[in-house]
Design a protein around this motif. Structure first.
Motif, short mmCIF file in Angstrom:
data_model
loop_
_atom_site.label_atom_id
_atom_site.label_comp_id
_atom_site.label_asym_id
_atom_site.label_seq_id
_atom_site.Cartn_x
_atom_site.Cartn_y
_atom_site.Cartn_z
N ALA A 107 0.84 -1.20 0.00
CA ALA A 107 0.00 0.00 0.00
C ALA A 107 0.87 1.25 0.00
O ALA A 107 1.90 1.30 0.67
N PRO A 108 0.47 2.30 -0.72
CA PRO A 108 1.27 3.52 -0.82
C PRO A 108 1.11 4.42 0.41
O PRO A 108 0.56 5.53 0.32
N LEU A 109 1.61 3.97 1.55
CA LEU A 109 1.45 4.74 2.78
C LEU A 109 2.16 6.09 2.69
O LEU A 109 1.81 7.03 3.41
N HIS A 110 3.13 6.20 1.80
CA HIS A 110 3.83 7.47 1.61
C HIS A 110 2.94 8.54 0.99
O HIS A 110 3.26 9.73 1.04
N LEU A 111 1.82 8.13 0.42
CA LEU A 111 0.89 9.08 -0.20
C LEU A 111 -0.23 9.50 0.74
O LEU A 111 -1.02 10.38 0.41
N THR A 112 -0.33 8.87 1.91
CA THR A 112 -1.46 9.12 2.81
C THR A 112 -1.25 10.37 3.64
O THR A 112 -0.13 10.84 3.83
N TRP A 113 -2.35 10.90 4.16
CA TRP A 113 -2.31 12.11 4.99
C TRP A 113 -3.18 11.90 6.21
O TRP A 113 -4.35 11.54 6.11
N SER A 114 -2.60 12.11 7.40
CA SER A 114 -3.31 11.88 8.66
C SER A 114 -3.51 13.13 9.49
O SER A 114 -4.37 13.15 10.38
N CYS A 115 -2.74 14.17 9.25
CA CYS A 115 -2.75 15.36 10.11
C CYS A 115 -4.11 16.06 10.10
O CYS A 115 -4.74 16.21 9.06
N TYR A 116 -4.52 16.50 11.28
CA TYR A 116 -5.81 17.17 11.44
C TYR A 116 -5.75 18.68 11.16
O TYR A 116 -6.79 19.30 10.98
N GLN A 117 -4.56 19.28 11.16
CA GLN A 117 -4.55 20.74 11.09
C GLN A 117 -3.62 21.38 10.07
O GLN A 117 -3.77 22.56 9.78
N ASN A 118 -2.68 20.66 9.50
CA ASN A 118 -1.78 21.24 8.50
C ASN A 118 -1.98 20.58 7.15
O ASN A 118 -2.32 19.40 7.06
N GLU A 119 -1.72 21.35 6.07
CA GLU A 119 -1.81 20.81 4.73
C GLU A 119 -0.47 20.76 4.01
O GLU A 119 -0.32 20.04 3.03
N GLU A 120 0.49 21.54 4.47
CA GLU A 120 1.80 21.56 3.82
C GLU A 120 2.74 20.52 4.42
O GLU A 120 3.40 19.77 3.71
N GLU A 121 2.80 20.48 5.73
CA GLU A 121 3.65 19.53 6.45
C GLU A 121 2.91 19.09 7.70
O GLU A 121 2.37 19.91 8.43
N ALA A 122 2.84 17.79 7.92
CA ALA A 122 2.10 17.27 9.07
C ALA A 122 2.62 17.87 10.36
O ALA A 122 3.84 18.01 10.55
N CYS A 123 1.69 18.23 11.27
CA CYS A 123 2.08 18.95 12.47
C CYS A 123 2.89 18.09 13.43
O CYS A 123 3.79 18.57 14.12
N GLY A 124 2.55 16.81 13.53
CA GLY A 124 3.26 15.92 14.44
C GLY A 124 2.79 15.98 15.88
O GLY A 124 3.32 15.24 16.72
N VAL A 125 1.80 16.83 16.20
CA VAL A 125 1.38 16.99 17.59
C VAL A 125 -0.12 16.83 17.80
O VAL A 125 -0.57 16.79 18.94
N CYS A 126 -0.92 16.74 16.73
CA CYS A 126 -2.35 16.50 16.91
C CYS A 126 -2.57 15.03 17.22
O CYS A 126 -1.67 14.19 17.06
N ASP A 127 -3.76 14.69 17.67
CA ASP A 127 -4.08 13.32 18.06
C ASP A 127 -3.81 12.33 16.93
O ASP A 127 -3.23 11.26 17.13
N SER A 128 -4.22 12.69 15.72
CA SER A 128 -4.07 11.79 14.59
C SER A 128 -2.60 11.57 14.24
O SER A 128 -2.18 10.44 13.96
N CYS A 129 -1.82 12.64 14.24
CA CYS A 129 -0.38 12.49 13.98
C CYS A 129 0.29 11.64 15.05
O CYS A 129 1.13 10.78 14.74
N LEU A 130 -0.07 11.86 16.30
CA LEU A 130 0.55 11.11 17.39
C LEU A 130 0.21 9.63 17.33
O LEU A 130 1.07 8.77 17.56
N LEU A 131 -1.05 9.31 17.01
CA LEU A 131 -1.43 7.92 16.86
C LEU A 131 -0.67 7.26 15.71
O LEU A 131 -0.22 6.13 15.80
N ARG A 132 -0.51 8.01 14.63
CA ARG A 132 0.23 7.49 13.48
C ARG A 132 1.70 7.27 13.82
O ARG A 132 2.27 6.22 13.51
N LEU A 133 2.32 8.25 14.44
CA LEU A 133 3.73 8.14 14.80
C LEU A 133 3.98 6.96 15.74
O LEU A 133 4.93 6.18 15.56
#
Length: 243
Positions: A195-221
């Motif tokens: 699966a092309p996981l490199h193409l997926t987007w999980s961040c709840y608040q940024n569109e240019e670069e994932a924030c890394g601190v929202c709930d969705s980013c943290l669960l993904r990380l």
């Protein structure tokens, strides 16, 4: 490059948000039905990152060579509000890794009221119109944010609604292949399927670069860390889930 296609015979609609879970669902559906028999559905609903998620949807669809696509807008969610994802007056929480296992009965502010019913309704309409027999949705009950419309019992009830609300000859099954998996297990499954996981987007608040601190980013990380696989996307900040 995607894995070699396994031909199928029945059409399937896949709800593809552009996120990790729905991408893996698309990979599972493609393996069973073949790319020529899956139809990809994307719904924008006024969420903060709708443009970036739509981009992810298109790129994943191109990766799999799926030409039957439907993109719809459900702008009423922004008018309704009540969620940090659609209401600018409600902040997206940061540095709060609040998965379902630790949250208990508390529903997070990122929950969009009854959202998945709207997605499924569009999916059922389209499936009945094109003669699809299956709808795939990447709902996750385990190791997730704990949204009430991601529980297995929710889909059992919705299945009965489909039976009662469609033509007598219509047979549409909701499939939730990752609903009981941990996020790390979903990543491993996606990796196995190419699966092309490199193409997926999980961040709840940024569109240019994932924030890394929202709930969705943290669960993904955290999930990538547990899976022992490097997350292929870049983050502005990524600290909390690496502890």
């Amino acid at each position: 490059m995607a894995k070699a296609e396994t031909p199928g015979t029945q059409k399937a609609v896949v709800l593809l948000s552009g996120g990790m879970d729905s991408c893996v669902c698309a990979a599972i559906a493609r393996e069973k039905h073949g790319a020529s028999n899956i139809a990809l559905l994307h719904a924008s609903y006024g969420q903060r990152t709708e443009s970036r998620e739509a981009q992810a949807f298109r790129e994943i669809a191109e990766f799999y060579g799926v030409t039957r696509r439907l993109m719809v807008r459900l702008d009423h969610f922004r008018a309704i509000g009540g969620s940090a994802l659609t209401d600018d007056s409600i902040a997206v929480p940061e540095n709060e890794l609040a998965g379902a296992e630790s949250r208990g009965s508390e529903i997070p502010v990122t929950y969009v009221p009854f959202r998945n019913a709207h997605f499924l309704s569009v999916g059922v309409s389209w499936a009945e119109a094109i003669g699809a027999s299956t709808i795939y949705i990447g709902a996750v009950a385990e190791d997730s944010s704990g949204y009430p419309d991601c529980r297995p019992e929710y889909y059992r009830v919705f299945q009965e609604l489909i039976r009662m609300g469609t033509r007598p000859e219509t047979q549409i099954e909701i499939v939730t292949p990752v609903i009981r998996l941990k996020k790390s297990e979903i990543i491993r499954k996606g990796s196995e399927l190419g699966a092309p996981l490199h193409l997926t987007w999980s961040c709840y608040q940024n569109e240019e670069e994932a924030c890394g601190v929202c709930d969705s980013c943290l669960l993904r990380l955290r999930a990538f860390l547990e899976a022992g696989i490097a997350d292929p996307i870049q983050y502005r900040r990524a600290v909390g889930a690496r502890r």
